[in-house]
Design a protein around this motif. Structure first.
Motif, PDB file in Angstrom:
ATOM      1  N   VAL A   1      35.046  64.898  46.798  1.00  0.00           N
ATOM      2  CA  VAL A   1      36.188  64.063  46.822  1.00  0.00           C
ATOM      3  C   VAL A   1      37.177  65.048  45.704  1.00  0.00           C
ATOM      4  CG1 VAL A   1      35.262  61.944  47.188  1.00  0.00           C
ATOM      5  CG2 VAL A   1      35.900  62.593  44.732  1.00  0.00           C
ATOM      6  N   VAL A   2      38.375  64.878  46.105  1.00  0.00           N
ATOM      7  CA  VAL A   2      39.367  65.354  45.287  1.00  0.00           C
ATOM      8  C   VAL A   2      39.871  64.586  44.104  1.00  0.00           C
ATOM      9  CG1 VAL A   2      41.820  66.195  45.357  1.00  0.00           C
ATOM     10  CG2 VAL A   2      40.207  66.791  47.237  1.00  0.00           C
ATOM     11  N   GLU A   3      40.264  64.814  42.884  1.00  0.00           N
ATOM     12  CA  GLU A   3      40.451  64.196  41.940  1.00  0.00           C
ATOM     13  C   GLU A   3      41.802  64.769  41.337  1.00  0.00           C
ATOM     14  OE1 GLU A   3      36.028  62.364  40.165  1.00  0.00           O
ATOM     15  OE2 GLU A   3      37.327  63.821  39.199  1.00  0.00           O
ATOM     16  N   LYS A   4      42.436  63.928  40.256  1.00  0.00           N
ATOM     17  CA  LYS A   4      43.560  64.295  39.847  1.00  0.00           C
ATOM     18  C   LYS A   4      43.973  63.062  38.634  1.00  0.00           C
ATOM     19  CE  LYS A   4      47.065  62.417  42.538  1.00  0.00           C
ATOM     20  NZ  LYS A   4      47.764  61.464  41.380  1.00  0.00           N
ATOM     21  N   CYS A   5      45.156  63.562  37.797  1.00  0.00           N
ATOM     22  CA  CYS A   5      45.698  62.614  37.160  1.00  0.00           C
ATOM     23  C   CYS A   5      46.061  61.039  37.585  1.00  0.00           C
ATOM     24  CB  CYS A   5      46.783  63.102  36.302  1.00  0.00           C
ATOM     25  SG  CYS A   5      47.877  62.006  35.543  1.00  0.00           S
ATOM     26  N   THR A   6      45.526  60.211  37.183  1.00  0.00           N
ATOM     27  CA  THR A   6      45.881  58.733  37.866  1.00  0.00           C
ATOM     28  C   THR A   6      47.123  58.059  37.277  1.00  0.00           C
ATOM     29  OG1 THR A   6      44.228  57.594  36.532  1.00  0.00           O
ATOM     30  CG2 THR A   6      43.353  58.593  38.441  1.00  0.00           C
ATOM     31  N   MET A   7      47.758  58.738  36.158  1.00  0.00           N
ATOM     32  CA  MET A   7      48.517  57.983  35.297  1.00  0.00           C
ATOM     33  C   MET A   7      47.821  56.875  34.269  1.00  0.00           C
ATOM     34  SD  MET A   7      52.353  56.556  35.893  1.00  0.00           S
ATOM     35  CE  MET A   7      53.111  57.975  36.747  1.00  0.00           C
ATOM     36  N   CYS A   8      46.459  57.206  34.324  1.00  0.00           N
ATOM     37  CA  CYS A   8      45.707  56.048  33.914  1.00  0.00           C
ATOM     38  C   CYS A   8      46.003  54.706  34.481  1.00  0.00           C
ATOM     39  CB  CYS A   8      45.890  56.011  32.421  1.00  0.00           C
ATOM     40  SG  CYS A   8      45.022  57.497  31.361  1.00  0.00           S
ATOM     41  N   TYR A   9      45.727  54.921  35.785  1.00  0.00           N
ATOM     42  CA  TYR A   9      46.122  53.523  36.322  1.00  0.00           C
ATOM     43  C   TYR A   9      45.310  52.080  35.798  1.00  0.00           C
ATOM     44  CZ  TYR A   9      47.582  50.311  40.216  1.00  0.00           C
ATOM     45  OH  TYR A   9      48.167  49.354  40.843  1.00  0.00           O
ATOM     46  N   HIS A  10      44.050  52.319  35.411  1.00  0.00           N
ATOM     47  CA  HIS A  10      43.422  50.993  35.064  1.00  0.00           C
ATOM     48  C   HIS A  10      44.225  50.791  33.479  1.00  0.00           C
ATOM     49  CE1 HIS A  10      42.097  54.894  32.755  1.00  0.00           C
ATOM     50  NE2 HIS A  10      41.496  54.300  31.992  1.00  0.00           N
ATOM     51  N   ARG A  11      44.701  51.637  33.012  1.00  0.00           N
ATOM     52  CA  ARG A  11      45.329  51.076  31.775  1.00  0.00           C
ATOM     53  C   ARG A  11      46.588  50.344  31.975  1.00  0.00           C
ATOM     54  NH1 ARG A  11      43.878  53.481  26.801  1.00  0.00           N
ATOM     55  NH2 ARG A  11      46.096  53.300  25.871  1.00  0.00           N
ATOM     56  N   LEU A  12      47.427  51.018  33.200  1.00  0.00           N
ATOM     57  CA  LEU A  12      48.525  50.388  33.629  1.00  0.00           C
ATOM     58  C   LEU A  12      48.365  48.895  34.171  1.00  0.00           C
ATOM     59  CD1 LEU A  12      50.421  53.235  35.759  1.00  0.00           C
ATOM     60  CD2 LEU A  12      50.191  52.997  33.379  1.00  0.00           C
TER      61      LEU A  12
END
Length: 218
Positions: free
Chosen positions: A152-163
């Protein structure tokens, strides 16, 4: 009788404003991202690039002439008009309607890497050719970080779990000299909007029409 739009909420466009005149390349944001998201060995979602010499962390110029060096932390730009979303054939790369963050659904990703080809910002995505490997024998990462997967491709998620918990991204929290700012670019009263209104700034590759949600104060 009020209009249908009266009182309607305005969609947020969360983004970063990074002060290149303050950042001195400590890499706290780089490490915070890697630890918070349990990013595998030999992979970085956030990279620190140098605008100066020909190699990282080097200034331009020749002593005793004036030397020049600026640091640019570069990760997914969470574009308002993301090229990656347009080319994903299965909807695994998508723009979150609540935050404006560009996200990845690992369970949908088929590993075609079209998003990597379409993205004009080299190096902000990685592809897991094998099962992710780690230097330590136990998991790190914040609560709610998705499991990393093979192919799979990965990248910055903007720390969605923290948002989702009302917290700011880990990279912003880790920057103790306050070079990184984060907030709603659609809110004229937010800190990021006020900074952009009062300081000269730039985006990466504005000519590509993606309108990144990452701005650099210069």
């Amino acid at each position: 009788m009020g209009s249908e739009t009266e009182g309607a909420s305005v969609a947020r466009r969360l983004g970063f404003v990074i002060d290149t005149t303050t950042c001195y390349g400590c890499q706290a944001c780089v490490l915070a991202c890697k630890i918070e998201n349990n990013v595998a060995d030999n992979v970085r979602w956030n990279n620190l690039l140098t605008d100066g010499g020909d190699s990282p962390n080097t200034p331009s110029g020749t002593y005793p002439d004036t030397l020049h060096r600026l640091y640019y932390p570069v990760a997914c730009q969470h574009c308002e008009n993301p090229a990656c979303v347009k080319v994903c054939p299965v909807g695994a790369t998508f723009k979150d309607p609540e935050t404006g963050a560009v996200r990845q659904d690992y369970d949908k990703c088929i590993g075609c890497r079209m998003c990597m080809s379409a993205c004009p910002y080299n190096g902000v995505r990685s592809f897991n050719w094998e099962e992710p490997k780690y230097s330590i024998d136990h998991k790190v990462g914040g609560k709610g970080v998705p499991e990393h997967q093979k192919h799979v491709v990965e990248k910055c998620t903007m720390c969605y779990h923290r948002l989702a918990r009302g917290e700011e991204p880990a990279c912003v929290n880790a920057c103790k000299i306050y070079a990184r700012h984060w907030g709603d670019l659609n809110d004229p009263q937010s800190e990021v909007s006020q900074l952009l209104a009062s300081r000269p700034h730039e985006q990466l590759l504005p000519e590509r029409g993606t309108n990144p949600s990452v701005y650099y104060l210069v």
